[in-house]
Design a protein around this motif. Structure first.
Motif, PDB file in Angstrom:
ATOM      1  N   SER A   2       5.493   6.324  -0.139  1.00  0.00           N
ATOM      2  CA  SER A   2       4.377   7.064  -0.742  1.00  0.00           C
ATOM      3  C   SER A   2       4.939   8.066  -1.725  1.00  0.00           C
ATOM      4  O   SER A   2       5.953   8.714  -1.452  1.00  0.00           O
ATOM      5  CB  SER A   2       3.581   7.822   0.319  1.00  0.00           C
ATOM      6  N   MET A   3       4.289   8.190  -2.849  1.00  0.00           N
ATOM      7  CA  MET A   3       4.656   9.287  -3.742  1.00  0.00           C
ATOM      8  C   MET A   3       4.252  10.598  -3.085  1.00  0.00           C
ATOM      9  O   MET A   3       3.257  10.658  -2.353  1.00  0.00           O
ATOM     10  CB  MET A   3       3.975   9.127  -5.084  1.00  0.00           C
ATOM     11  N   CYS A   4       4.990  11.614  -3.339  1.00  0.00           N
ATOM     12  CA  CYS A   4       4.704  12.928  -2.772  1.00  0.00           C
ATOM     13  C   CYS A   4       5.405  13.942  -3.680  1.00  0.00           C
ATOM     14  O   CYS A   4       6.527  14.354  -3.401  1.00  0.00           O
ATOM     15  CB  CYS A   4       5.231  12.990  -1.339  1.00  0.00           C
ATOM     16  N   ALA A   5       4.734  14.283  -4.760  1.00  0.00           N
ATOM     17  CA  ALA A   5       5.441  14.985  -5.845  1.00  0.00           C
ATOM     18  C   ALA A   5       4.775  16.306  -6.216  1.00  0.00           C
ATOM     19  O   ALA A   5       4.813  16.718  -7.376  1.00  0.00           O
ATOM     20  CB  ALA A   5       5.528  14.071  -7.067  1.00  0.00           C
ATOM     21  N   TYR A   6       4.192  16.969  -5.217  1.00  0.00           N
ATOM     22  CA  TYR A   6       3.450  18.201  -5.516  1.00  0.00           C
ATOM     23  C   TYR A   6       4.354  19.299  -6.085  1.00  0.00           C
ATOM     24  O   TYR A   6       3.883  20.196  -6.773  1.00  0.00           O
ATOM     25  CB  TYR A   6       2.746  18.706  -4.251  1.00  0.00           C
TER      26      TYR A   6
ATOM     27  N   ARG B 259       0.836  -1.209   0.000  1.00  0.00           N
ATOM     28  CA  ARG B 259       0.000   0.000   0.000  1.00  0.00           C
ATOM     29  C   ARG B 259       0.863   1.249   0.000  1.00  0.00           C
ATOM     30  O   ARG B 259       2.048   1.205   0.332  1.00  0.00           O
ATOM     31  CB  ARG B 259      -0.892   0.026   1.254  1.00  0.00           C
ATOM     32  N   THR B 260       0.229   2.347  -0.324  1.00  0.00           N
ATOM     33  CA  THR B 260       0.835   3.655  -0.080  1.00  0.00           C
ATOM     34  C   THR B 260       0.863   3.868   1.428  1.00  0.00           C
ATOM     35  O   THR B 260      -0.190   3.824   2.079  1.00  0.00           O
ATOM     36  CB  THR B 260      -0.002   4.753  -0.752  1.00  0.00           C
TER      37      THR B 260
ATOM     38  N   ARG C  87     -11.343  -2.164  -3.878  1.00  0.00           N
ATOM     39  CA  ARG C  87     -11.300  -1.698  -5.271  1.00  0.00           C
ATOM     40  C   ARG C  87     -12.425  -2.381  -6.046  1.00  0.00           C
ATOM     41  O   ARG C  87     -12.889  -3.450  -5.633  1.00  0.00           O
ATOM     42  CB  ARG C  87      -9.962  -2.071  -5.929  1.00  0.00           C
TER      43      ARG C  87
ATOM     44  N   ARG D 200       1.766   6.303   4.570  1.00  0.00           N
ATOM     45  CA  ARG D 200       2.096   7.685   4.969  1.00  0.00           C
ATOM     46  C   ARG D 200       2.140   7.791   6.494  1.00  0.00           C
ATOM     47  O   ARG D 200       3.155   8.127   7.074  1.00  0.00           O
ATOM     48  CB  ARG D 200       1.053   8.660   4.390  1.00  0.00           C
TER      49      ARG D 200
ATOM     50  N   TYR E 197       7.492   4.121 -14.516  1.00  0.00           N
ATOM     51  CA  TYR E 197       6.600   3.588 -13.477  1.00  0.00           C
ATOM     52  C   TYR E 197       6.740   2.090 -13.199  1.00  0.00           C
ATOM     53  O   TYR E 197       6.576   1.686 -12.034  1.00  0.00           O
ATOM     54  CB  TYR E 197       5.154   4.014 -13.739  1.00  0.00           C
TER      55      TYR E 197
ATOM     56  N   ALA F 244      -6.652  -3.300  -0.618  1.00  0.00           N
ATOM     57  CA  ALA F 244      -7.553  -2.145  -0.622  1.00  0.00           C
ATOM     58  C   ALA F 244      -8.918  -2.548  -1.178  1.00  0.00           C
ATOM     59  O   ALA F 244      -9.042  -3.577  -1.847  1.00  0.00           O
ATOM     60  CB  ALA F 244      -6.960  -1.044  -1.487  1.00  0.00           C
TER      61      ALA F 244
ATOM     62  N   VAL G 125      -7.962   9.934   2.596  1.00  0.00           N
ATOM     63  CA  VAL G 125      -6.699   9.939   1.839  1.00  0.00           C
ATOM     64  C   VAL G 125      -6.037  11.313   1.935  1.00  0.00           C
ATOM     65  O   VAL G 125      -4.814  11.428   2.132  1.00  0.00           O
ATOM     66  CB  VAL G 125      -6.962   9.551   0.360  1.00  0.00           C
TER      67      VAL G 125
ATOM     68  N   ALA H 288      -2.431  12.322   3.275  1.00  0.00           N
ATOM     69  CA  ALA H 288      -1.462  13.046   2.439  1.00  0.00           C
ATOM     70  C   ALA H 288      -0.960  14.293   3.172  1.00  0.00           C
ATOM     71  O   ALA H 288       0.234  14.616   3.130  1.00  0.00           O
ATOM     72  CB  ALA H 288      -2.103  13.424   1.101  1.00  0.00           C
TER      73      ALA H 288
HETATM   74  C1  LIG Z   1       1.166   8.316 -10.240  1.00  0.00           C
HETATM   75  C2  LIG Z   1       0.835   8.425  -8.774  1.00  0.00           C
HETATM   76  C3  LIG Z   1       1.012   9.644  -8.132  1.00  0.00           C
HETATM   77  C4  LIG Z   1       0.726   9.775  -6.768  1.00  0.00           C
HETATM   78  N1  LIG Z   1       0.981  10.958  -6.147  1.00  0.00           N
HETATM   79  C5  LIG Z   1       0.769  11.066  -4.820  1.00  0.00           C
HETATM   80  C6  LIG Z   1       1.085  12.273  -4.137  1.00  0.00           C
HETATM   81  O1  LIG Z   1       1.595  13.239  -4.716  1.00  0.00           O
HETATM   82  N2  LIG Z   1       0.817  12.351  -2.806  1.00  0.00           N
HETATM   83  C7  LIG Z   1       0.300  11.284  -2.106  1.00  0.00           C
HETATM   84  O2  LIG Z   1       0.099  11.401  -0.890  1.00  0.00           O
HETATM   85  N3  LIG Z   1       0.005  10.121  -2.730  1.00  0.00           N
HETATM   86  C8  LIG Z   1       0.228   9.986  -4.051  1.00  0.00           C
HETATM   87  N4  LIG Z   1      -0.028   8.806  -4.687  1.00  0.00           N
HETATM   88  C9  LIG Z   1      -0.566   7.669  -3.900  1.00  0.00           C
HETATM   89  C10 LIG Z   1      -2.055   7.515  -4.094  1.00  0.00           C
HETATM   90  O3  LIG Z   1      -2.720   8.585  -3.495  1.00  0.00           O
HETATM   91  C11 LIG Z   1      -2.449   6.164  -3.485  1.00  0.00           C
HETATM   92  O4  LIG Z   1      -2.078   5.180  -4.402  1.00  0.00           O
HETATM   93  C12 LIG Z   1      -3.911   6.072  -3.128  1.00  0.00           C
HETATM   94  O5  LIG Z   1      -4.116   6.814  -1.954  1.00  0.00           O
HETATM   95  C13 LIG Z   1      -4.387   4.643  -2.919  1.00  0.00           C
HETATM   96  O6  LIG Z   1      -3.701   4.036  -1.869  1.00  0.00           O
HETATM   97  P1  LIG Z   1      -2.946   2.639  -2.086  1.00  0.00           P
HETATM   98  O7  LIG Z   1      -1.747   2.908  -2.961  1.00  0.00           O
HETATM   99  O8  LIG Z   1      -2.578   2.195  -0.721  1.00  0.00           O
HETATM  100  O9  LIG Z   1      -3.920   1.701  -2.734  1.00  0.00           O
HETATM  101  C14 LIG Z   1       0.244   8.651  -6.044  1.00  0.00           C
HETATM  102  C15 LIG Z   1       0.068   7.427  -6.688  1.00  0.00           C
HETATM  103  C16 LIG Z   1       0.373   7.304  -8.033  1.00  0.00           C
HETATM  104  C17 LIG Z   1       0.217   5.955  -8.705  1.00  0.00           C
END
Ligand SMILES: Cc1cc2nc3c(=O)[nH]c(=O)nc-3n(C[C@H](O)[C@H](O)[C@H](O)COP(=O)(O)O)c2cc1C
Length: 206
Positions: free
Chosen positions: A146-150, A11-12, A190, A14, A128, A188, A87, A91
């Motif tokens: 977690s991605m965090c690319a704002y 999972r993502t 889905r 955070r 990716y 999750a 979510v 974040a």
């Molecule tokens: C291309 C991509 C960009 C994302 N960018 C962010 C981001 O900038 N900030 C963040 O908190 N999560 C980011 N996420 C995570 C998603 O928000 C996350 O996958 C979603 O909350 C579902 O949770 P899960 O991955 O546990 O299923 C990103 C995911 C992907 C695939």
């Protein structure tokens, strides 16, 4: 961990990132070794680069840039459903603590991103699979991400300048990486596969 469990429960992460536990560089290097086996478009097969940020001083400079960019696009709570708010709060929590995350990982490709659907597909599609392999490999080592690319909204050059990333190189995303404070993650909720699968014709379900 069996492969299905790895694929369905990575999972993502955070809130459950362990911000107090150091991450040895060897763990990152081993995860990148695995990620290097991911597919990429032929012309980009050797193009991916990773900037791994461990230095606390750099993280302290990067975090406010990312937070500032996020503040310009974060939606108002009342505009969101309960799940979207969950979510979003998660974040926000990560953003609030970003400088405390022990590793920030930034995959980069030669840029700028190309114009045209097929070229964009190949471009981002060449990063990716490796990014996801990296996240899966981290999980094997007990880490989450977690991605965090704002900052890519309009502050990418500021982060690039801090890290010496050339102006003709694009950051694809930024990953916050740390050990996790729990390990028993669940799949999750889905839509089931049969709901999203069409056979032979758009909207014709199995
Ligand atoms: C291309 C991509 C960009 C994302 N960018 C962010 C981001 O900038 N900030 C963040 O908190 N999560 C980011 N996420 C995570 C998603 O928000 C996350 O996958 C979603 O909350 C579902 O949770 P899960 O991955 O546990 O299923 C990103 C995911 C992907 C695939």
């Amino acid at each position: 961990m069996d492969v299905e469990t790895l694929l369905t429960t990575t999972r993502t992460v955070r809130r459950k990132l362990d911000l107090d536990r150091a991450v040895p560089i060897e763990v990152i290097e081993d995860s990148l070794r695995i990620a290097q086996q991911a597919p990429a478009a032929g012309n980009l097969l050797s193009a991916l680069r990773w900037v791994i940020v461990r230095d606390a001083g750099l993280r302290a400079k990067i975090a406010p840039i990312v937070r500032g960019a996020a503040a310009t696009i974060m939606p108002q709570r009342e505009q969101l459903t309960e799940e979207q708010n969950r979510v979003m709060n998660s974040a926000r929590h990560l953003l609030d603590n970003l400088e405390r995350v022990p590793v920030l990982a930034i995959p980069c490709l030669p840029g700028p991103p190309p114009q045209g659907h097929v070229y964009q597909t190949s471009y981002y599609g060449s990063a990716y699979p490796a990014i996801w392999s990296f996240q899966l490999a981290l999980r094997i080592h007990g880490l989450g991400s977690s991605m965090c690319a704002y900052h890519l909204i309009d502050k990418e050059p500021e982060v690039s300048a801090l890290l010496g990333i050339p102006s003709d190189v694009s950051q694809i995303t930024m990953l916050a990486v740390a050990y996790t404070t729990q390990t028993d993650f669940q799949p999750a909720v889905r839509p089931p596969a049969e709901e999203i699968t069409y056979i032979d014709s758009w909207n014709r379900r199995p």
